[in-house]
Motif scaffolding. Structure first.
Motif, mmCIF file in Angstrom:
data_model
loop_
_atom_site.group_PDB
_atom_site.id
_atom_site.type_symbol
_atom_site.label_atom_id
_atom_site.label_comp_id
_atom_site.label_asym_id
_atom_site.label_seq_id
_atom_site.Cartn_x
_atom_site.Cartn_y
_atom_site.Cartn_z
ATOM 1 N N SER A 65 19.801 -26.152 12.058
ATOM 2 C CA SER A 65 19.690 -24.887 12.337
ATOM 3 C C SER A 65 18.772 -24.110 13.073
ATOM 4 O O SER A 65 17.597 -25.034 12.655
ATOM 5 N N THR A 66 18.933 -23.103 13.645
ATOM 6 C CA THR A 66 17.879 -22.678 14.470
ATOM 7 C C THR A 66 17.854 -20.978 14.156
ATOM 8 O O THR A 66 18.747 -20.435 14.302
ATOM 9 N N THR A 67 16.490 -20.546 13.722
ATOM 10 C CA THR A 67 16.022 -19.365 13.597
ATOM 11 C C THR A 67 15.258 -18.740 14.718
ATOM 12 O O THR A 67 14.340 -19.343 14.941
ATOM 13 N N ILE A 68 15.513 -17.557 15.011
ATOM 14 C CA ILE A 68 14.500 -17.006 16.274
ATOM 15 C C ILE A 68 14.089 -15.697 15.302
ATOM 16 O O ILE A 68 14.736 -14.905 14.872
ATOM 17 N N GLU A 69 12.697 -15.684 15.395
ATOM 18 C CA GLU A 69 12.046 -14.598 14.713
ATOM 19 C C GLU A 69 10.872 -14.017 15.531
ATOM 20 O O GLU A 69 10.166 -14.822 16.311
ATOM 21 N N SER A 70 10.497 -12.667 15.375
ATOM 22 C CA SER A 70 9.247 -12.142 15.845
ATOM 23 C C SER A 70 8.607 -11.528 14.632
ATOM 24 O O SER A 70 9.095 -11.107 13.678
ATOM 25 N N TYR A 112 8.994 -24.589 15.811
ATOM 26 C CA TYR A 112 8.572 -25.482 14.451
ATOM 27 C C TYR A 112 9.748 -26.157 13.826
ATOM 28 O O TYR A 112 10.589 -25.516 13.999
ATOM 29 N N THR A 113 9.351 -27.094 13.344
ATOM 30 C CA THR A 113 10.632 -27.670 12.779
ATOM 31 C C THR A 113 10.319 -28.133 11.337
ATOM 32 O O THR A 113 9.270 -28.395 11.138
ATOM 33 N N PHE A 114 11.599 -28.069 10.346
ATOM 34 C CA PHE A 114 11.449 -28.520 9.033
ATOM 35 C C PHE A 114 12.519 -29.423 8.614
ATOM 36 O O PHE A 114 13.799 -28.849 9.049
ATOM 37 N N ILE A 162 17.775 -30.340 9.439
ATOM 38 C CA ILE A 162 16.624 -29.994 10.059
ATOM 39 C C ILE A 162 16.679 -28.733 10.626
ATOM 40 O O ILE A 162 17.857 -28.080 11.357
ATOM 41 N N ALA A 163 15.822 -27.942 10.135
ATOM 42 C CA ALA A 163 15.770 -26.404 10.491
ATOM 43 C C ALA A 163 14.654 -26.199 11.618
ATOM 44 O O ALA A 163 13.743 -26.682 11.479
ATOM 45 N N THR A 164 14.951 -25.360 12.629
ATOM 46 C CA THR A 164 14.148 -24.927 13.849
ATOM 47 C C THR A 164 13.642 -23.539 13.708
ATOM 48 O O THR A 164 14.529 -22.852 13.438
ATOM 49 N N LEU A 165 12.568 -23.160 13.778
ATOM 50 C CA LEU A 165 12.080 -21.883 14.067
ATOM 51 C C LEU A 165 11.538 -21.665 15.396
ATOM 52 O O LEU A 165 10.536 -22.422 15.478
ATOM 53 N N GLU A 166 11.915 -20.813 16.074
ATOM 54 C CA GLU A 166 11.279 -20.179 17.347
ATOM 55 C C GLU A 166 10.617 -19.019 17.014
ATOM 56 O O GLU A 166 11.559 -17.947 16.944
ATOM 57 N N LEU A 167 9.432 -18.879 17.136
ATOM 58 C CA LEU A 167 8.730 -17.802 16.639
ATOM 59 C C LEU A 167 7.871 -17.255 17.598
ATOM 60 O O LEU A 167 7.197 -17.918 18.534
#
Length: 187
Positions: A4-9, A27-29, A40-45
């Motif tokens: 999964s990918t999460t895009i955050e500001s 960042y990955t978790f 695998i979770a990905t955060l695009e911050l």
């Protein structure tokens, strides 16, 4: 395996999966889900860090109202809004007295930062005189030695008798006044 990918500001930092992130990046978790499969979770911050810099100009004379602060803001999302603790909503301070000022900058994402400004002033321009009286009423052996301080050097002098020297020598009894002007035109 699931991904999964999460895009955050965020404004300054972001908490995700028990970690605090203080810079933009990906960042990955990796963990195991309830079915025993890898997840695998990905955060695009993207962090909207606001940075404020200033160029201040101190007042020219003691008590003057000609100080200023030129503000530059980078980061965040434009447009920015400005609020000074003095109530002004302009980006820059113009024609203000010496003192401490606090600026609050808000970007369009409602990220907020504060910035402190200090505008100084020169010391008040003054002079201490040392007077040597004339030896008698008709003598011209009196003198006035002044010791100017404050303001911004160098100084210029204009005495009531037209002389432009710092001190007066070989003068008669009488009343003398001097206008002392500093480098910035303060008198």
């Amino acid at each position: 395996q699931t991904t999964s990918t999460t895009i955050e500001s965020s404004c300054n930092s972001y908490d995700w999966n028990g970690n605090t992130y203080n810079s933009s990046g990906t960042y990955t978790f990796t963990t195991t889900n309830s079915n025993g499969c890898d997840s695998i979770a990905t955060l695009e911050l993207t962090l909207s860090l606001l940075n404020v810099t200033d160029v201040t100009t101190n007042t020219s004379c003691f008590g003057a109202i000609d100080g200023s602060a030129e503000i530059t803001v980078t980061g965040g999302i434009q447009p920015y809004s400005y609020l000074w603790d003095s109530g002004q909503t302009s980006q820059d301070l113009i024609n203000v007295e010496a003192g401490n000022y606090v600026l609050t900058v808000t970007d369009s994402n409602l990220c907020i930062t504060t910035h402190n400004i200090s505008i100084d002033e020169p010391q008040d321009l003054e002079a201490d005189p040392f007077i040597t009286n004339a030896s008698c009423e008709v003598s011209d052996d009196a003198s006035i030695d002044i010791d100017p301080y404050g303001g911004t050097t160098p100084y210029t002098f204009l005495w009531s008798n037209g002389q432009i020297t710092e001190d007066l020598q070989n003068i008669k009894i009488g009343e003398y006044t001097v206008i002392i002007t500093d480098f910035n035109g303060c008198e």
